[in-house]
Write an enzyme that holds these catalytic residues in place. Structure first.
Site, mmCIF file in Angstrom:
data_model
loop_
_atom_site.group_PDB
_atom_site.id
_atom_site.type_symbol
_atom_site.label_atom_id
_atom_site.label_comp_id
_atom_site.label_asym_id
_atom_site.label_seq_id
_atom_site.Cartn_x
_atom_site.Cartn_y
_atom_site.Cartn_z
ATOM 1 N N ARG A 9 -15.457 4.272 -1.720
ATOM 2 C CA ARG A 9 -15.314 5.630 -2.247
ATOM 3 C C ARG A 9 -15.504 5.694 -3.753
ATOM 4 N NH1 ARG A 9 -11.066 7.348 -4.821
ATOM 5 N NH2 ARG A 9 -9.870 5.568 -4.093
ATOM 6 N N GLU B 243 8.568 4.114 -9.505
ATOM 7 C CA GLU B 243 7.718 4.908 -8.616
ATOM 8 C C GLU B 243 8.447 5.196 -7.303
ATOM 9 O OE1 GLU B 243 3.169 4.712 -6.899
ATOM 10 O OE2 GLU B 243 4.466 2.965 -6.602
ATOM 11 N N TRP C 203 -0.110 6.682 -12.012
ATOM 12 C CA TRP C 203 -0.664 7.854 -11.340
ATOM 13 C C TRP C 203 -1.467 8.747 -12.286
ATOM 14 C CZ3 TRP C 203 -1.276 9.220 -6.403
ATOM 15 C CH2 TRP C 203 -0.558 8.522 -5.427
ATOM 16 N N TYR D 59 3.059 11.415 -1.358
ATOM 17 C CA TYR D 59 4.145 10.682 -0.712
ATOM 18 C C TYR D 59 5.506 11.381 -0.664
ATOM 19 C CZ TYR D 59 0.873 6.766 -1.107
ATOM 20 O OH TYR D 59 -0.223 5.954 -1.000
ATOM 21 N N ARG E 299 12.166 4.466 16.995
ATOM 22 C CA ARG E 299 11.666 5.580 16.194
ATOM 23 C C ARG E 299 12.225 5.559 14.767
ATOM 24 N NH1 ARG E 299 12.338 10.357 20.838
ATOM 25 N NH2 ARG E 299 11.201 9.213 22.465
ATOM 26 N N CYS F 77 -2.000 5.611 1.020
ATOM 27 C CA CYS F 77 -2.486 4.278 1.391
ATOM 28 C C CYS F 77 -1.383 3.527 2.132
ATOM 29 C CB CYS F 77 -2.927 3.515 0.151
ATOM 30 S SG CYS F 77 -4.329 4.259 -0.710
ATOM 31 N N ARG G 163 -3.050 1.573 5.309
ATOM 32 C CA ARG G 163 -4.412 1.787 5.826
ATOM 33 C C ARG G 163 -5.463 1.197 4.904
ATOM 34 N NH1 ARG G 163 -7.361 5.344 2.907
ATOM 35 N NH2 ARG G 163 -6.171 6.651 1.459
ATOM 36 N N ASP H 67 -5.663 -2.401 -2.005
ATOM 37 C CA ASP H 67 -6.280 -3.093 -3.128
ATOM 38 C C ASP H 67 -5.455 -4.366 -3.337
ATOM 39 O OD1 ASP H 67 -6.993 -4.071 -5.616
ATOM 40 O OD2 ASP H 67 -6.787 -2.168 -6.655
ATOM 41 N N HIS I 11 -8.914 -5.164 0.725
ATOM 42 C CA HIS I 11 -10.130 -5.423 -0.043
ATOM 43 C C HIS I 11 -9.840 -5.908 -1.458
ATOM 44 C CE1 HIS I 11 -9.004 -1.097 -0.240
ATOM 45 N NE2 HIS I 11 -9.163 -1.290 -1.546
ATOM 46 N N TYR J 10 -11.881 -5.609 -5.242
ATOM 47 C CA TYR J 10 -12.986 -4.960 -5.937
ATOM 48 C C TYR J 10 -13.895 -5.997 -6.579
ATOM 49 C CZ TYR J 10 -11.116 -0.318 -5.155
ATOM 50 O OH TYR J 10 -10.703 0.835 -4.560
#
Length: 310
Positions: free
Chosen positions: A28, A66, A88, A130, A173, A192, A212, A215, A253, A255
């Site tokens: 992206r 955070e 952010w 979030y 649950r 993410c 999902r 980095d 992933h 970079y």
């Protein structure tokens, strides 16, 4: 005699596998990544253990601030930048530059966020990210004519999770999520670290995170600390001992512009056993302060800088 590998070795092994064998793809951001699909790591939280990376310095208070911001339900960067947390800022800054054409730098942008209420309200909000979903997931009430209106107070997943762990610890649950399909388009960045699930066994609480998109070079270190942190908080609030922090990644992933970071970390040997101490038991999950957390016995190697892809 069998020697147990250092907890960080599984991270370094995954980093090496992605860098050497990962599928190279355009992402992206346009930077490009090497990626694998599906990865798992497990870390013990027993005896106050915390899975902080030691092959580079992790500024854990940034992740802690955070997490407390998420739990407040706030979605504006102002409380973060007031505390010197910049993680952010890139998204609203990029949006401001594109919409106004002003080539403002990060420090000047953040100072305006702090000093100007109207500017902060207009340019500092990230949309329903979030915290909004965790503690104020939208509810809708029926009104006349078969219509619905948004309720004044949303669904507090965190409060309900605490109640469920206390009343029904065997439930399958015990979870919360930020993946609200109806509101993804309004978020600066879709979640993410999207779903957290918890499990009670033998008086111990374990936390599992499904991420999902990860980095691995930059984001993971904060994500795994935050998972350990919230698991410890929940265990304390529910009179349980901490068990494990289990991390599941979807698209994991590195970079392509993180070569220096990857090669530096892979050349280092992990060591040490840091611990996370909770210095106070607040009345609820929403009353913790940064002073309630302390990391001891943490002696990492030097920080490794790398660019963030927006």
């Amino acid at each position: 005699m069998t020697v147990t590998p250092h907890y960080e070795q599984q991270y370094l092994d995954l980093m090496r596998r992605i860098w050497e064998e990962g599928d190279e793809r355009i992402d992206r951001t346009g930077v490009g990544t090497r990626s694998v699909f599906g990865a798992t790591m497990r870390f013990s939280l027993a005896d106050e253990a915390v899975p902080l990376l030691t092959t580079k310095r992790i500024y854990w208070k940034v992740a802690a601030r955070e997490m407390l911001w998420f739990l407040s339900g706030n979605t504006n960067i102002r409380p973060l930048v007031e505390q010197g947390v910049h993680i952010w800022t890139d998204w609203p800054l990029d949006n401001y530059r594109r919409e106004t054409g002003e080539a403002i730098d990060r420090d000047a942008f953040e100072q305006r966020i702090i000093n100007d209420n109207a500017f902060a309200a207009r340019w500092g909000d990230l949309g329903p990210v979030y915290g909004a979903q965790w503690v104020d997931w939208p509810r809708y009430e029926p009104v006349e004519g078969g219509l619905f209106r948004r309720a004044e107070r949303g669904h507090n997943q965190i409060a309900d999770l605490v109640a469920m762990i206390r009343s029904n610890p065997g439930s399958r649950r015990l979870l919360f999520t930020g993946w609200n399909v109806a509101e993804l388009a309004g978020m600066a960045l879709p979640p993410c670290h999207m779903t957290y699930q918890f499990h009670v066994a033998d008086g111990r609480l374990s936390g599992l995170l499904f991420q999902r998109s990860c980095d691995l070079g930059l984001g993971f270190a904060f994500n795994i600390f935050a998972l350990a942190m919230i698991t410890r908080m929940l265990a304390q609030q529910c009179d349980l001992e901490p068990g494990e922090a289990i991390w599941n990644g979807g698209d994991v992933h590195l970079y392509l512009n993180h070569a220096d970071l990857v090669e530096t970390q892979l050349a280092r040997t992990p060591s040490g056993a840091p611990r996370l101490k909770l210095t106070r038991r607040p009345e609820s999950m929403f009353d913790y302060r940064i002073e309630d957390f302390a990391v001891v016995d943490y002696a990492p190697q030097s920080h490794v800088a790398a660019p963030v892809a927006v």
